[in-house]
Write a protein that holds these residues in place. Structure first.
Motif, PDB file in Angstrom:
ATOM      1  N   GLU A 131       0.624  -1.157   0.071  1.00 63.25           N
ATOM      2  CA  GLU A 131       0.035  -0.093  -0.096  1.00 63.25           C
ATOM      3  C   GLU A 131       0.619   1.513  -0.295  1.00 63.25           C
ATOM      4  N   ALA A 132       2.291   1.459   0.482  1.00 59.92           N
ATOM      5  CA  ALA A 132       2.995   2.108   0.821  1.00 59.92           C
ATOM      6  C   ALA A 132       4.106   2.873  -0.356  1.00 59.92           C
ATOM      7  N   THR A 133       3.901   1.218  -1.053  1.00 65.04           N
ATOM      8  CA  THR A 133       4.655   2.233  -2.196  1.00 65.04           C
ATOM      9  C   THR A 133       3.456   1.551  -3.782  1.00 65.04           C
ATOM     10  N   ARG A 134       3.063   0.859  -4.060  1.00 68.13           N
ATOM     11  CA  ARG A 134       2.238   0.041  -4.918  1.00 68.13           C
ATOM     12  C   ARG A 134       3.111   0.000  -6.277  1.00 68.13           C
ATOM     13  N   GLN A 135       3.638  -0.892  -5.674  1.00 67.12           N
ATOM     14  CA  GLN A 135       4.906  -1.546  -6.623  1.00 67.12           C
ATOM     15  C   GLN A 135       4.559  -3.179  -5.899  1.00 67.12           C
ATOM     16  N   ASN A 136       5.722  -3.966  -6.784  1.00 70.68           N
ATOM     17  CA  ASN A 136       5.290  -5.257  -6.321  1.00 70.68           C
ATOM     18  C   ASN A 136       6.272  -5.498  -4.928  1.00 70.68           C
ATOM     19  N   VAL A 137       5.467  -6.143  -4.347  1.00 67.71           N
ATOM     20  CA  VAL A 137       6.027  -6.555  -2.982  1.00 67.71           C
ATOM     21  C   VAL A 137       6.818  -8.324  -2.929  1.00 67.71           C
ATOM     22  N   GLN A 138       7.606  -8.623  -2.438  1.00 62.66           N
ATOM     23  CA  GLN A 138       8.531 -10.078  -2.687  1.00 62.66           C
ATOM     24  C   GLN A 138       8.838 -10.847  -1.639  1.00 62.66           C
ATOM     25  N   LEU A 139       8.191 -11.605  -1.133  1.00 59.69           N
ATOM     26  CA  LEU A 139       9.050 -12.263   0.117  1.00 59.69           C
ATOM     27  C   LEU A 139       9.518 -14.071  -0.739  1.00 59.69           C
ATOM     28  N   VAL A 159      13.519 -18.756  -3.793  1.00 56.35           N
ATOM     29  CA  VAL A 159      12.673 -19.453  -3.945  1.00 56.35           C
ATOM     30  C   VAL A 159      11.685 -18.564  -3.347  1.00 56.35           C
ATOM     31  N   TYR A 160      10.608 -17.699  -4.533  1.00 56.49           N
ATOM     32  CA  TYR A 160       9.245 -16.817  -4.213  1.00 56.49           C
ATOM     33  C   TYR A 160       8.126 -17.640  -2.671  1.00 56.49           C
ATOM     34  N   VAL A 161       8.054 -17.038  -1.890  1.00 59.35           N
ATOM     35  CA  VAL A 161       7.017 -18.214  -1.476  1.00 59.35           C
ATOM     36  C   VAL A 161       6.010 -16.633  -1.777  1.00 59.35           C
ATOM     37  N   GLU A 162       5.911 -15.434  -1.567  1.00 53.96           N
ATOM     38  CA  GLU A 162       4.341 -15.013  -1.548  1.00 53.96           C
ATOM     39  C   GLU A 162       4.774 -13.463  -3.070  1.00 53.96           C
ATOM     40  N   ARG A 163       4.156 -13.232  -3.136  1.00 55.45           N
ATOM     41  CA  ARG A 163       4.538 -11.839  -4.646  1.00 55.45           C
ATOM     42  C   ARG A 163       2.900 -11.012  -4.254  1.00 55.45           C
ATOM     43  N   LEU A 164       3.091  -9.837  -3.619  1.00 53.94           N
ATOM     44  CA  LEU A 164       2.205  -9.330  -4.303  1.00 53.94           C
ATOM     45  C   LEU A 164       2.571  -8.048  -5.445  1.00 53.94           C
ATOM     46  N   ALA A 165       1.708  -7.315  -5.679  1.00 51.45           N
ATOM     47  CA  ALA A 165       1.617  -7.266  -7.530  1.00 51.45           C
ATOM     48  C   ALA A 165       0.802  -6.319  -8.024  1.00 51.45           C
ATOM     49  N   PHE A 203       9.648 -11.130 -12.929  1.00 49.70           N
ATOM     50  CA  PHE A 203       9.614 -12.717 -13.485  1.00 49.70           C
ATOM     51  C   PHE A 203       9.481 -12.943 -12.416  1.00 49.70           C
ATOM     52  N   SER A 204       9.857 -13.335 -11.413  1.00 49.53           N
ATOM     53  CA  SER A 204       9.394 -14.027 -10.343  1.00 49.53           C
ATOM     54  C   SER A 204       7.595 -14.636 -10.464  1.00 49.53           C
ATOM     55  N   ARG A 205       7.155 -14.942  -9.517  1.00 51.96           N
ATOM     56  CA  ARG A 205       6.337 -15.925  -9.340  1.00 51.96           C
ATOM     57  C   ARG A 205       6.791 -17.130  -7.904  1.00 51.96           C
ATOM     58  N   VAL A 206       5.657 -17.042  -8.083  1.00 54.16           N
ATOM     59  CA  VAL A 206       5.355 -17.841  -6.268  1.00 54.16           C
ATOM     60  C   VAL A 206       5.922 -19.031  -6.184  1.00 54.16           C
ATOM     61  N   GLY A 207       6.250 -19.837  -5.637  1.00 51.69           N
ATOM     62  CA  GLY A 207       7.708 -21.235  -5.821  1.00 51.69           C
ATOM     63  C   GLY A 207       8.153 -20.776  -6.816  1.00 51.69           C
ATOM     64  N   GLY A 208       8.149 -20.247  -7.661  1.00 54.07           N
ATOM     65  CA  GLY A 208       9.525 -19.831  -8.617  1.00 54.07           C
ATOM     66  C   GLY A 208      10.810 -19.300  -8.104  1.00 54.07           C
ATOM     67  N   ARG A 209      12.493 -20.341  -9.055  1.00 51.33           N
ATOM     68  CA  ARG A 209      13.194 -20.007  -8.330  1.00 51.33           C
ATOM     69  C   ARG A 209      14.012 -19.303  -9.664  1.00 51.33           C
ATOM     70  N   MET A 210      15.169 -18.572  -8.741  1.00 48.36           N
ATOM     71  CA  MET A 210      15.709 -17.562  -9.476  1.00 48.36           C
ATOM     72  C   MET A 210      17.153 -17.784  -9.088  1.00 48.36           C
ATOM     73  N   ALA A 226      14.707 -15.064   5.658  1.00 44.91           N
ATOM     74  CA  ALA A 226      13.864 -14.920   4.668  1.00 44.91           C
ATOM     75  C   ALA A 226      14.572 -13.363   4.182  1.00 44.91           C
ATOM     76  N   SER A 227      13.845 -13.060   2.485  1.00 47.71           N
ATOM     77  CA  SER A 227      14.412 -11.518   2.095  1.00 47.71           C
ATOM     78  C   SER A 227      13.128 -11.160   1.807  1.00 47.71           C
ATOM     79  N   LEU A 228      13.265 -10.023   2.355  1.00 49.45           N
ATOM     80  CA  LEU A 228      11.916  -8.645   1.320  1.00 49.45           C
ATOM     81  C   LEU A 228      12.077  -8.027   0.402  1.00 49.45           C
ATOM     82  N   SER A 229      11.427  -7.721  -0.239  1.00 46.05           N
ATOM     83  CA  SER A 229      11.845  -6.785  -1.715  1.00 46.05           C
ATOM     84  C   SER A 229      11.358  -6.322  -2.309  1.00 46.05           C
ATOM     85  N   VAL A 230      10.725  -4.853  -2.933  1.00 44.83           N
ATOM     86  CA  VAL A 230      10.310  -3.810  -3.712  1.00 44.83           C
ATOM     87  C   VAL A 230      11.175  -4.388  -4.850  1.00 44.83           C
TER      88      VAL A 230
END
Length: 269
Positions: free
Chosen positions: A95-103, A112-118, A126-133, A214-218
Motif C-alpha cells: 500500500e505504501a509503494t503500490r509496487q511489486n512486493v516479494q518474500l 524460492v519466492y513464497v509470496e508476491r503482491l503485484a 519475472f518472479s512467481r510464487v514457487g518460482g526460483r532464481m 527470509a528476505s523481503l524486497s520491493v
C-alpha cells in the motif's frame, strides 16, 4: 538411478518435474517425452496422479498441476508460518509503494519466492510464487547469500554465476564485495540485474534465533528510482516481520510504521 532403471518414485518425480514455466499444460506424450518414459508407463502413472489430484486433465486433453499438490506444498513449514506472519507487513509495504512486493527464502543455491503482491500498473517482474532464481542476480538472493553460512557462500562464489542481463554480477570478487556491503548496510540494491527496466531493494528477515530466514524486497522501475527513498520502508517491513517471528533484535527496536513512499505510490495509481 539403480542398475534396474529408475524407481517408481523417480518416475513420478520426473513426471512432476516436466511441468514448469512455459510448460504449465502438457499432453500425455509431452509428459512422457519430458520425463523420459515409455508412453504406456506415463499413461499409468499420470492416471494415478490425476486420480489423487496431483494432476488435472483439462477439456483440451492437456494435464496441469492439480490443486491437491498445491495444498500439500502450502504446508511446507518454512513458508507456512512465515507467510502468515509476514502478510500484514507485505500488505502495508504494498500500500505504501503500490509496487511489486516479494518474500523469498533460500533453497540451496537458489531463491524460492513464497509470496508476491503485484500492482497491475507496476513494473513487470519475472518472479512467481514457487518460482526460483539465482542468488547472485536478485536483491532477495544477495541478502540471503550475504547471511548464508560461509561454506554456502564459497560454493556459490566458486560455481558459475548465471547472468540474466548484462548488469548481473558474474565476477566472484565483485559479488564478494557486494555481499560484504549487504552485511554492513543491511540492505541490497539490485539495478537491472534481472530486467534492465527494474530495480529492487531487499532487506533480511530474521527468526527467533536471529538467523536470516527470509528476505523481503520491493521492485520498482529503474528509471528515476531513488533507492534511498525506498530503503526505510523496506527495512521497517522486514523488521516488523522479524519481530512477528520472535527475533530478539526486532523486539528491542521499534518495527516502525510503513508510510507512503513519495514518488512511488502516486505514480502507480
Amino acid at each position: 538411478m539403480s542398475p534396474a532403471g529408475p524407481s517408481v518414485t523417480e518416475r513420478v518425480l520426473g513426471i512432476l518435474s516436466a511441468f514448469g514455466p512455459g510448460a504449465e499444460a502438457l499432453t500425455l506424450s509431452g509428459i512422457a517425452r519430458a520425463a523420459g518414459l515409455p508412453l504406456s508407463t506415463a499413461h499409468r502413472l499420470v492416471g494415478e496422479l490425476a486420480a489423487w489430484g496431483a494432476l488435472e486433465r483439462g477439456e483440451d486433453g492437456r494435464y496441469r498441476i492439480g490443486l491437491r499438490l498445491w495444498e500439500v506444498g502450502a504446508l511446507a513449514p518454512r513458508s507456512l508460518g512465515l507467510r502468515e506472519r509476514a502478510m500484514p507487513y507485505l500488505e502495508d509495504l504494498y500500500e505504501a509503494t503500490r509496487q511489486n512486493v516479494q518474500l523469498a527464502v533460500r533453497d540451496g543455491h537458489e531463491v524460492v519466492y513464497v509470496e508476491r503482491l503485484a500492482h497491475p500498473e507496476a513494473v513487470r517482474v519475472f518472479s512467481r510464487v514457487g518460482g526460483r532464481m539465482p542468488l547472485n542476480a536478485t536483491g532477495v538472493g544477495q541478502v540471503l547469500l550475504a547471511f548464508a553460512p560461509p561454506p554456502v557462500q564459497e560454493e556459490v562464489l566458486a560455481g558459475p554465476l548465471p547472468a540474466l542481463t548484462p548488469r548481473t554480477i558474474t565476477d566472484p570478487q565483485v559479488l564478494r564485495r557486494t555481499l560484504a556491503a549487504v552485511r554492513r548496510e543491511g540492505v541490497a540494491v539490485c539495478d537491472g540485474m534481472v530486467d534492465l527496466l527494474s530495480l529492487s531493494v531487499a532487506a533480511p528477515v530474521r527468526g527467533e534465533d536471529e538467523r536470516v530466514v527470509a528476505s523481503l524486497s520491493v521492485v520498482v522501475p529503474s528509471a528515476g528510482a531513488e533507492p534511498r527513498m525506498i530503503v526505510p520502508a523496506v527495512r521497517a517491513s522486514a523488521r516488523g516481520i522479524s519481530r512477528a517471528l520472535g527475533a530478539p533484535s526486532a523486539r528491542r527496536r521499534p518495527a516502525g510504521v510503513v508510510t507512503p513512499v513519495p514518488g512511488l505510490a502516486a505514480d502507480a495509481t
